[in-house]
Write a protein that holds these residues in place. Structure first.
Motif, PDB file in Angstrom:
ATOM      1  N   SER A  33       0.836  -1.100  -0.122  1.00  0.00           N
ATOM      2  CA  SER A  33       0.179  -0.097  -0.102  1.00  0.00           C
ATOM      3  C   SER A  33       0.924   1.336   0.080  1.00  0.00           C
ATOM      4  CB  SER A  33      -0.886  -0.006   1.218  1.00  0.00           C
ATOM      5  OG  SER A  33      -1.801   1.221   1.038  1.00  0.00           O
ATOM      6  N   ASN A  34       0.525   2.022  -1.126  1.00  0.00           N
ATOM      7  CA  ASN A  34       1.325   3.135  -0.931  1.00  0.00           C
ATOM      8  C   ASN A  34       0.256   4.464  -1.620  1.00  0.00           C
ATOM      9  OD1 ASN A  34       1.324   2.989  -3.949  1.00  0.00           O
ATOM     10  ND2 ASN A  34       3.368   2.376  -3.784  1.00  0.00           N
ATOM     11  N   ALA A  35       0.961   5.616  -1.744  1.00  0.00           N
ATOM     12  CA  ALA A  35      -0.071   7.010  -2.493  1.00  0.00           C
ATOM     13  C   ALA A  35      -0.759   6.449  -3.638  1.00  0.00           C
ATOM     14  CB  ALA A  35       1.044   7.952  -2.562  1.00  0.00           C
ATOM     15  N   THR A  36      -0.221   5.513  -4.533  1.00  0.00           N
ATOM     16  CA  THR A  36      -1.316   4.952  -5.438  1.00  0.00           C
ATOM     17  C   THR A  36      -2.296   4.081  -5.075  1.00  0.00           C
ATOM     18  OG1 THR A  36       0.401   3.271  -6.104  1.00  0.00           O
ATOM     19  CG2 THR A  36       0.724   5.342  -7.170  1.00  0.00           C
ATOM     20  N   GLY A  37      -2.217   3.473  -3.937  1.00  0.00           N
ATOM     21  CA  GLY A  37      -3.278   2.709  -3.293  1.00  0.00           C
ATOM     22  C   GLY A  37      -2.629   1.241  -3.081  1.00  0.00           C
ATOM     23  N   PHE A  38      -3.724   0.310  -2.591  1.00  0.00           N
ATOM     24  CA  PHE A  38      -3.427  -1.023  -2.217  1.00  0.00           C
ATOM     25  C   PHE A  38      -3.341  -2.059  -3.328  1.00  0.00           C
ATOM     26  CE2 PHE A  38      -3.958  -5.208  -0.742  1.00  0.00           C
ATOM     27  CZ  PHE A  38      -3.025  -5.451   0.419  1.00  0.00           C
ATOM     28  N   LYS A  39      -2.283  -2.643  -3.410  1.00  0.00           N
ATOM     29  CA  LYS A  39      -2.570  -3.837  -4.581  1.00  0.00           C
ATOM     30  C   LYS A  39      -1.814  -5.133  -4.110  1.00  0.00           C
ATOM     31  CE  LYS A  39       1.397  -3.293  -7.443  1.00  0.00           C
ATOM     32  NZ  LYS A  39       1.875  -3.418  -8.994  1.00  0.00           N
ATOM     33  N   ARG A  40      -2.426  -6.530  -4.551  1.00  0.00           N
ATOM     34  CA  ARG A  40      -1.935  -7.594  -4.145  1.00  0.00           C
ATOM     35  C   ARG A  40      -0.961  -7.763  -5.448  1.00  0.00           C
ATOM     36  NH1 ARG A  40      -5.880 -10.815  -5.177  1.00  0.00           N
ATOM     37  NH2 ARG A  40      -6.870 -10.622  -3.499  1.00  0.00           N
ATOM     38  N   LEU A  41       0.390  -8.378  -4.979  1.00  0.00           N
ATOM     39  CA  LEU A  41       1.273  -8.443  -6.306  1.00  0.00           C
ATOM     40  C   LEU A  41       0.943  -9.726  -7.075  1.00  0.00           C
ATOM     41  CD1 LEU A  41       4.756  -7.594  -4.591  1.00  0.00           C
ATOM     42  CD2 LEU A  41       3.308  -5.949  -5.715  1.00  0.00           C
ATOM     43  N   LYS A  42       1.054  -9.725  -8.133  1.00  0.00           N
ATOM     44  CA  LYS A  42       0.929 -10.786  -9.051  1.00  0.00           C
ATOM     45  C   LYS A  42       1.871 -11.800  -8.946  1.00  0.00           C
ATOM     46  CE  LYS A  42      -1.255  -8.252 -13.056  1.00  0.00           C
ATOM     47  NZ  LYS A  42      -0.695  -6.854 -12.869  1.00  0.00           N
ATOM     48  N   PRO A  43       1.670 -13.175  -9.043  1.00  0.00           N
ATOM     49  CA  PRO A  43       2.617 -14.200  -9.098  1.00  0.00           C
ATOM     50  C   PRO A  43       4.073 -14.010  -9.734  1.00  0.00           C
ATOM     51  CG  PRO A  43       0.843 -15.155  -9.232  1.00  0.00           C
ATOM     52  CD  PRO A  43       0.366 -13.798  -9.411  1.00  0.00           C
ATOM     53  N   SER A  44       3.833 -13.196 -10.875  1.00  0.00           N
ATOM     54  CA  SER A  44       5.022 -12.819 -11.842  1.00  0.00           C
ATOM     55  C   SER A  44       5.921 -11.722 -11.006  1.00  0.00           C
ATOM     56  CB  SER A  44       4.657 -12.312 -13.243  1.00  0.00           C
ATOM     57  OG  SER A  44       3.697 -11.325 -12.948  1.00  0.00           O
ATOM     58  N   GLU A  45       5.494 -10.716 -10.408  1.00  0.00           N
ATOM     59  CA  GLU A  45       5.846  -9.817  -9.542  1.00  0.00           C
ATOM     60  C   GLU A  45       6.752 -10.514  -8.298  1.00  0.00           C
ATOM     61  OE1 GLU A  45       3.379  -5.619 -10.155  1.00  0.00           O
ATOM     62  OE2 GLU A  45       2.094  -7.259  -9.291  1.00  0.00           O
ATOM     63  N   VAL A  46       6.073 -11.415  -7.655  1.00  0.00           N
ATOM     64  CA  VAL A  46       6.520 -11.871  -6.561  1.00  0.00           C
ATOM     65  C   VAL A  46       7.575 -12.648  -6.969  1.00  0.00           C
ATOM     66  CG1 VAL A  46       6.137 -13.750  -4.781  1.00  0.00           C
ATOM     67  CG2 VAL A  46       4.111 -12.063  -5.335  1.00  0.00           C
ATOM     68  N   LYS A  47       7.656 -13.363  -8.340  1.00  0.00           N
ATOM     69  CA  LYS A  47       8.731 -14.128  -8.527  1.00  0.00           C
ATOM     70  C   LYS A  47       9.992 -13.374  -8.886  1.00  0.00           C
ATOM     71  CE  LYS A  47       9.787 -17.747 -12.311  1.00  0.00           C
ATOM     72  NZ  LYS A  47       9.088 -18.440 -13.460  1.00  0.00           N
ATOM     73  N   ASP A  48       9.962 -11.941  -9.669  1.00  0.00           N
ATOM     74  CA  ASP A  48      10.944 -11.192  -9.591  1.00  0.00           C
ATOM     75  C   ASP A  48      11.502 -10.853  -8.289  1.00  0.00           C
ATOM     76  OD1 ASP A  48      10.368 -11.241 -12.331  1.00  0.00           O
ATOM     77  OD2 ASP A  48       9.263  -9.114 -12.359  1.00  0.00           O
ATOM     78  N   TYR A  49      10.761 -10.410  -7.289  1.00  0.00           N
ATOM     79  CA  TYR A  49      11.289 -10.189  -6.037  1.00  0.00           C
ATOM     80  C   TYR A  49      12.171 -11.339  -5.588  1.00  0.00           C
ATOM     81  CZ  TYR A  49       8.858  -5.541  -5.492  1.00  0.00           C
ATOM     82  OH  TYR A  49       8.516  -4.288  -5.606  1.00  0.00           O
ATOM     83  N   LEU A  50      11.573 -12.527  -5.461  1.00  0.00           N
ATOM     84  CA  LEU A  50      12.173 -13.606  -5.052  1.00  0.00           C
ATOM     85  C   LEU A  50      13.682 -13.826  -5.826  1.00  0.00           C
ATOM     86  CD1 LEU A  50       9.399 -16.235  -4.727  1.00  0.00           C
ATOM     87  CD2 LEU A  50      10.673 -15.382  -3.015  1.00  0.00           C
ATOM     88  N   ALA A  51      13.614 -13.597  -7.121  1.00  0.00           N
ATOM     89  CA  ALA A  51      14.863 -13.832  -7.760  1.00  0.00           C
ATOM     90  C   ALA A  51      15.995 -12.452  -7.321  1.00  0.00           C
ATOM     91  CB  ALA A  51      14.786 -13.384  -9.325  1.00  0.00           C
ATOM     92  N   ASN A  52      15.345 -11.447  -6.908  1.00  0.00           N
ATOM     93  CA  ASN A  52      16.424 -10.493  -6.332  1.00  0.00           C
ATOM     94  C   ASN A  52      16.856 -10.702  -4.866  1.00  0.00           C
ATOM     95  OD1 ASN A  52      16.159  -8.825  -8.551  1.00  0.00           O
ATOM     96  ND2 ASN A  52      14.493  -7.706  -7.760  1.00  0.00           N
TER      97      ASN A  52
END
Length: 235
Positions: free
Chosen positions: A214-233
């Motif tokens: 949640s930030n100034a643009t609103g709340f969102k649940r990350l998509k699995p593809s976005e989660v995958k990118d974070y896990l890779a980092n």
């Protein structure tokens, strides 16, 4: 002695405890781990989402849920109880919007959900909710993030970072070492993943954890593809 009082919700034991609430907290501490971290420019909530069978469709049930455009929620404990509280929270948010024509501030929503949970510790014929909630939100007026934890007793606290569910003591210890006030949202997501990894059995992937921001643009649940990118980092 306390056994005589353990099945009555509304009767105090001689030591001044409501034992059913303690049992509800026990149910929470056996639930899947959840983490919340407040960053300088937002707030992140994350949780472990393991399925009991590989035959489940893992994207059919979500643990990170949106309440309003800027507020989201995750739980540790009993899933069916959480569903009831989500429905109630969304209703409370809509009632506020209808009355004041603006989004409900996060502290107001937390206070109202906590009141619902407290009611269930003082009424006959009901039991306490077997969940603790992490509620993340962004206050548009004050332009700042909020992170609250709400317990089965109806108690609620504002946190900079916290962990709950299974192995929450180790999670909190890890966060105490890693947290600082200047943390950016991106780094907070990485820290949340690392905190979950502390008590994670097996291989962590985009299908068995869930993250919401949640930030100034609103709340969102990350998509699995976005989660995958974070896990890779993080790896």
């Amino acid at each position: 002695m306390s056994e005589r009082y353990s099945f009555s919700l509304t009767t105090f034991s001689p030591s001044g405890k409501l034992v059913q609430i303690e049992y509800a907290l026990q149910a929470v501490s056996q639930g899947a781990p959840s983490v919340g971290i407040k960053a300088s420019n937002g707030v992140v909530i994350a949780t472990e989402k393991k399925q009991k069978s590989i035959l489940y469709d893992e994207h059919s049930i979500h643990k990170v849920e949106m309440i309003t455009n800027h507020i989201g929620m995750v739980y540790s404990g009993m899933g069916p109880d959480y569903r009831v509280l989500i429905r109630k929270a969304r209703k409370l948010a809509q009632q506020y919007f209808l009355m004041y024509n603006e989004e409900i501030p996060t502290p107001q929503l937390v206070q109202r959900i906590a009141s619902v949970m407290q009611e269930y510790t003082q009424s006959g014929g009901v039991r306490p909710f077997g969940v603790s909630l992490l509620i993340a939100g962004w206050d548009v007026e004050a332009d700042r993030p909020y992170l609250f934890q709400c317990d089965p007793s109806g108690a609620y606290f504002a946190w900079k970072a916290t962990a709950m569910g299974k192995d929450f003591v180790n999670g909190k210890t890890f966060l105490e070492k890693r947290f600082n006030e200047e943390l950016e949202l991106e780094d907070a997501v990485h820290t949340a993943i690392l905190t979950l990894k502390e008590s994670f059995d097996g291989q962590m992937n985009e299908n068995n954890i869930e993250i919401g921001i949640s930030n100034a643009t609103g709340f969102k649940r990350l998509k699995p593809s976005e989660v995958k990118d974070y896990l890779a980092n993080v790896a």
